[in-house]
Structures are given as C-alpha cells and as structure tokens.
Design an enzyme around this catalytic site. Structure first.
Site, PDB file in Angstrom:
ATOM      1  N   GLY A 183      52.400 -31.002 -71.127  1.00 14.75           N
ATOM      2  CA  GLY A 183      53.834 -31.729 -71.396  1.00 14.75           C
ATOM      3  C   GLY A 183      55.193 -30.798 -71.112  1.00 14.75           C
ATOM      4  O   GLY A 183      55.704 -30.990 -72.306  1.00 14.75           O
ATOM      5  N   GLU A 207      48.176 -28.207 -67.011  1.00 16.98           N
ATOM      6  CA  GLU A 207      48.205 -29.944 -66.930  1.00 16.98           C
ATOM      7  C   GLU A 207      49.476 -30.428 -66.851  1.00 16.98           C
ATOM      8  O   GLU A 207      49.611 -31.421 -67.336  1.00 16.98           O
ATOM      9  CB  GLU A 207      47.133 -30.220 -67.419  1.00 16.98           C
ATOM     10  CG  GLU A 207      45.883 -29.920 -67.327  1.00 16.98           C
ATOM     11  CD  GLU A 207      44.780 -29.525 -68.994  1.00 16.98           C
ATOM     12  OE1 GLU A 207      45.440 -30.686 -69.805  1.00 16.98           O
ATOM     13  OE2 GLU A 207      44.089 -29.648 -68.945  1.00 16.98           O
ATOM     14  N   PRO A 208      49.859 -30.204 -65.943  1.00 18.00           N
ATOM     15  CA  PRO A 208      51.659 -30.864 -65.486  1.00 18.00           C
ATOM     16  C   PRO A 208      51.257 -32.944 -65.214  1.00 18.00           C
ATOM     17  O   PRO A 208      50.760 -32.882 -64.354  1.00 18.00           O
ATOM     18  CB  PRO A 208      52.270 -30.767 -64.938  1.00 18.00           C
ATOM     19  CG  PRO A 208      51.285 -29.389 -63.277  1.00 18.00           C
ATOM     20  CD  PRO A 208      49.991 -29.643 -64.434  1.00 18.00           C
ATOM     21  N   CYS A 219      59.604 -61.665 -72.565  1.00 16.96           N
ATOM     22  CA  CYS A 219      60.058 -62.286 -73.975  1.00 16.96           C
ATOM     23  C   CYS A 219      59.262 -61.404 -75.326  1.00 16.96           C
ATOM     24  O   CYS A 219      58.880 -62.247 -76.282  1.00 16.96           O
ATOM     25  CB  CYS A 219      59.273 -63.392 -74.245  1.00 16.96           C
ATOM     26  SG  CYS A 219      60.351 -65.034 -72.761  1.00 16.96           S
TER      27      CYS A 219
HETATM   28  C1  LIG Z   1      48.495 -36.504 -70.828  1.00 16.42           C
HETATM   29  C2  LIG Z   1      48.158 -34.847 -70.611  1.00 16.42           C
HETATM   30  C3  LIG Z   1      48.781 -33.953 -70.396  1.00 16.42           C
HETATM   31  C4  LIG Z   1      49.977 -34.310 -69.391  1.00 16.42           C
HETATM   32  O1  LIG Z   1      51.419 -34.768 -70.249  1.00 16.42           O
HETATM   33  P1  LIG Z   1      52.695 -35.032 -69.756  1.00 16.42           P
HETATM   34  O2  LIG Z   1      53.416 -34.776 -70.687  1.00 16.42           O
HETATM   35  O3  LIG Z   1      52.386 -35.434 -68.701  1.00 16.42           O
HETATM   36  O4  LIG Z   1      52.717 -33.228 -68.942  1.00 16.42           O
HETATM   37  C5  LIG Z   1      47.852 -32.988 -70.059  1.00 16.42           C
HETATM   38  N1  LIG Z   1      46.903 -32.872 -70.521  1.00 16.42           N
HETATM   39  C6  LIG Z   1      46.382 -33.723 -71.082  1.00 16.42           C
HETATM   40  C7  LIG Z   1      45.000 -33.142 -71.729  1.00 16.42           C
HETATM   41  C8  LIG Z   1      47.272 -34.420 -71.384  1.00 16.42           C
HETATM   42  O5  LIG Z   1      46.242 -35.684 -72.255  1.00 16.42           O
END
Ligand SMILES: *Cc1c(COP(=O)(O)O)cnc(C)c1O
Length: 410
Positions: free
Chosen positions: A226, A268-269, A339
């Site tokens: 996130g 987890e980016p 469209c």
């Molecule tokens: C989508 C997601 C992410 C990555 O989110 P970003 O906003 O793209 O960094 C990380 N962890 C989980 C569990 C997700 O569902």
C-alpha cells in the site's frame, strides 16, 4: 515515437532500470532499517514473466493472488521458495497448484480456507507454512483508515469481532498447517506512516495475547503493502526509507513491549515498486470542442487498458511526446475510445493544443493498468515493451482479432 512506429499505439513502455532501482530502494531501505526483512512484490499490480525474471535477479519475492498469476511465475521459472499466496477466496484447484509447486507460504483469509488448505496439504503429504490475515480496526478516533471502513471489509479476520482469535486457534490446531505468523494489509495508497505504526502496535498486542492463550509463535510478520506512488507532481509520496524506518521501529517496539524475538518482516509493495517504471503512450484522434465548456481529446486507448480513473477517480498527468518543447496553452479532457461516458483518462490535462496524430504519454502508468485490462468493445489489448540499455524488447505482443475469437464458437 520510434517505439510507436514499430509497435503501434496504445503502447505500454516499461523501463528496466527504473524497476531495478525501485527494487533496490525497497530491499535496501528495509534491510537497513530491519536486517531480517524481505520484499515480496504484489504481482497483481503488473504480472509478467519478464518482470518476474528481473525481480528474481534483484532478490525480490512475488506475491500471487490466483492460479493464473502462479502460471505466469511458473513460466518464468520463478523460485517457489520466494512465492507467497494471498487472496480472500482461493479455490481448491488454486491451492493444489500452489502447494504442488512448493509455494513458500499461503496467507489464510477466510474460515473455509483453513479446512480446505489443511486437507489439500494433507493429500500432498506436507505441512504447509501459513500466515493468518487479520484486519486491525483500531480505535475509531485515531485515524481515518482505522474507522469502521476497516471492520467493514471482505479481507482478513477481524480482531475486533473475535474472528481473528478463532482463526488463529483453528490454524494452530490444524495438523497439516504450520502457522508462521500474522499478516495484514491496510489498503492503498497510504501516504502517511501512522496507519502502519498504529496497526503494528495493535496487532503485536493481539499476537502477544494469542501467544499467551494458544501458544502462537511469531516467526513472521507482514504489514502488507500500500506504499503510495506519485501519480501526480503535486502529490508526491514519502521516501521508501521513511516507511521502512517507521515500520521497523514500530515492530521492534512491539517485540520489546511483549517479549517477542524479532520476526521476519515481509513487506508487499505493488504500485510503489512498479508504477513509475511504466508509461502509457496514446495517439490523439478525434477532437471535440464545445465552445465555452471544454475540449475533449480522444485517444486510441482508455478504460480498456487503464480503468483506474473510471473505477476510482485516479488521477494522472499527461505530456505531449512529439511536442515536448511546446508550452501548454490550456486544459484538455483526455477521453478514451470506449463507448462509455465515464471513459475519461484525465479530466484536465495541461497540453499544447492537441492535434490528431499527436502522441500523448501518461507517466506512472505501470501499476494496475494493463494488469486490469479488458477486451471491452472487443478492442485488442495493447503491446508491452521493456526498455533496457537503450534497447526495447517486446514482452507482450498486441492482441489480434484471432486472439479475441480464439475462445468463442458460433
Ligand atoms: C494489493 C495488495 C498489496 C499491494 O498493494 P499496493 O498498493 O500495490 O502496494 C499488498 N498486499 C496485499 C495483501 C494486497 O492485496
């Protein structure tokens, strides 16, 4: 311009050196702040075998959310030991495929998954490492991200309702599951640090409670992704190192407060790693001037290759590729070719007066664009090229009508 001549438009252009430098920024920032950490890229932002290869070289893991994404990773020969599986409704088949591939860890997100995964792991004769995804709704007056919006989500076991506790108890009891720790993900994009630090403090207290009651061992801990991406010049995010320092500090403080050894930290980016590396290039076609109102400039792509503006009012900047040196003379609305009235890419783009045939580029288009592409209006999805050392290579060709018709019957 040469690339569009060769590959036509719309065209997605990814820059390999930007991917590598963002990957290093993440792994460097987090390992500086917290030695025992690993970065696992969220494949859903843009999944491609070419990208998986680059990430493998950079020592970055991959987080998948479906069997299809697993197939992409498999095509690249991506090491199973660097793969994680997230998602709130994984099918038996997806779990079977992932376990057969030897996936490192699976994040459990739903009660049926505990039994399902336990049985699939048992059938394959293994004890599967898992995390449990919790949703950490904290005290509502702390922050907007921690109001009821977090309780009211399809993701994660809520700590507040007691479901997280039940899930941990069941995961510990399941003989074929090896509960390694706790996962959460707050949503995105997050421009501030407080949501992470508050949630980490809250979840660590919960983890201590679970250790005392059920013997939870906290070997691994993930605050998800996130991290914000600068889509626009006037909304730039914090440096990655700020996120890394804040997360590391909060996690260490939680360990100290509750007597835990420091767990492996997994981040987890998605967008923040890949977004800036991709640029979308479109060709201007129809132009409609409504005197006294505005001018619509239509391009040859739109919601079929980038649904984000229509889906969540995401904003992008635009610049003219072939007239880059000319000063903007006004605001133009960049519309797609699909469209739907809502098929608008940019509400107000500052550009030199566009002419048919101009090339317009949208920077920071690398995340959740082609990944979410559709064939709406039966438009073939665009080609994707990777540029490295001044050379471009096609990593996905443009779809053809035959591709579109391959699955249909009369
Ligand atoms: C989508 C997601 C992410 C990555 O989110 P970003 O906003 O793209 O960094 C990380 N962890 C989980 C569990 C997700 O569902």
């Amino acid at each position: 311009m040469d690339l569009v001549e060769e590959y036509d438009s719309p065209l997605y252009v990814y820059d390999e050196s930007t991917i590598r430098s963002m990957a290093r920024d993440f792994s460097g920032s987090f390992s500086n702040a917290y030695v025992n950490s690993r970065v696992s890229y969220s494949f859903k932002a843009f999944a491609s075998p070419a990208l998986a290869k680059i990430l493998e070289e950079e020592g970055i893991g991959v987080d998948i959310v479906s069997g299809g994404e697993l197939a992409v990773a498999r095509m690249a020969g991506f090491p199973a030991g660097e793969l994680n599986f997230n998602g709130n409704n994984k099918s038996r088949q997806e779990l079977e495929e992932a376990i057969a591939y030897g996936i490192a860890r699976i994040t459990i997100d739903g009660f049926p998954e505990i039994d399902l995964l336990n049985s699939v792991a048992g059938e394959q004769g293994i004890r599967q490492p898992v995390l449990v995804r919790v949703s950490p709704s904290v005290d509502a007056h702390s922050h907007r991200l921690t109001t009821t919006g977090i309780l009211d989500t399809k993701f994660g076991f809520s700590i507040e309702t007691g479901h997280a506790e039940l899930a941990i108890e069941q995961a510990i009891e399941a003989p074929n599951l090896d509960l390694r720790g706790i996962h959460f993900h707050l949503g995105s994009p997050i421009f501030e640090l407080e949501p992470y630090t508050e949630a980490i403090a809250y979840v660590m207290a919960f983890a201590a409670d679970m250790r005392d009651r059920y013997g939870l061992e906290l070997h691994e801990f993930s605050p998800g992704g996130g991290f914000a991406l600068g889509y626009k010049r006037d909304a730039l995010p914090l440096p990655i190192s700020d996120y890394a320092n804040a997360i590391a500090e909060a996690l260490r403080a939680g360990c100290d407060a509750h007597g835990f050894d420091e767990p492996l930290l997994i981040v987890e980016p998605g967008r923040a790693l890949i977004g800036r590396a991709g640029v979308a290039v479109y060709t201007v076609g129809a132009i409609k001037e409504i005197p006294g109102v505005r001018t619509y400039v239509s391009v040859d792509g739109g919601m079929g290759d980038n649904i984000r503006p229509a889906l969540y009012e995401s904003e992008y900047e635009a610049f003219s590729v072939n007239r880059a040196t000319e000063a903007p003379d006004g605001q133009y609305r960049i519309a797609g070719k699909y469209c739907e009235s809502g098929d608008i890419l940019i509400n107000e783009a500052s550009l030199p007066k566009p002419k048919p045939g101009d090339l317009i580029a949208l920077p920071a288009s690398g995340a959740y664009t082609v990944a979410m592409a559709s064939n709406y209006n039966m438009v073939p999805r665009p080609a994707i090229v990777m540029v490295a050392d001044g050379e471009a290579r096609l990593i996905r060709r443009r779809e053809t009508y035959d591709d579109l018709l391959a699955t249909s019957k009369v």
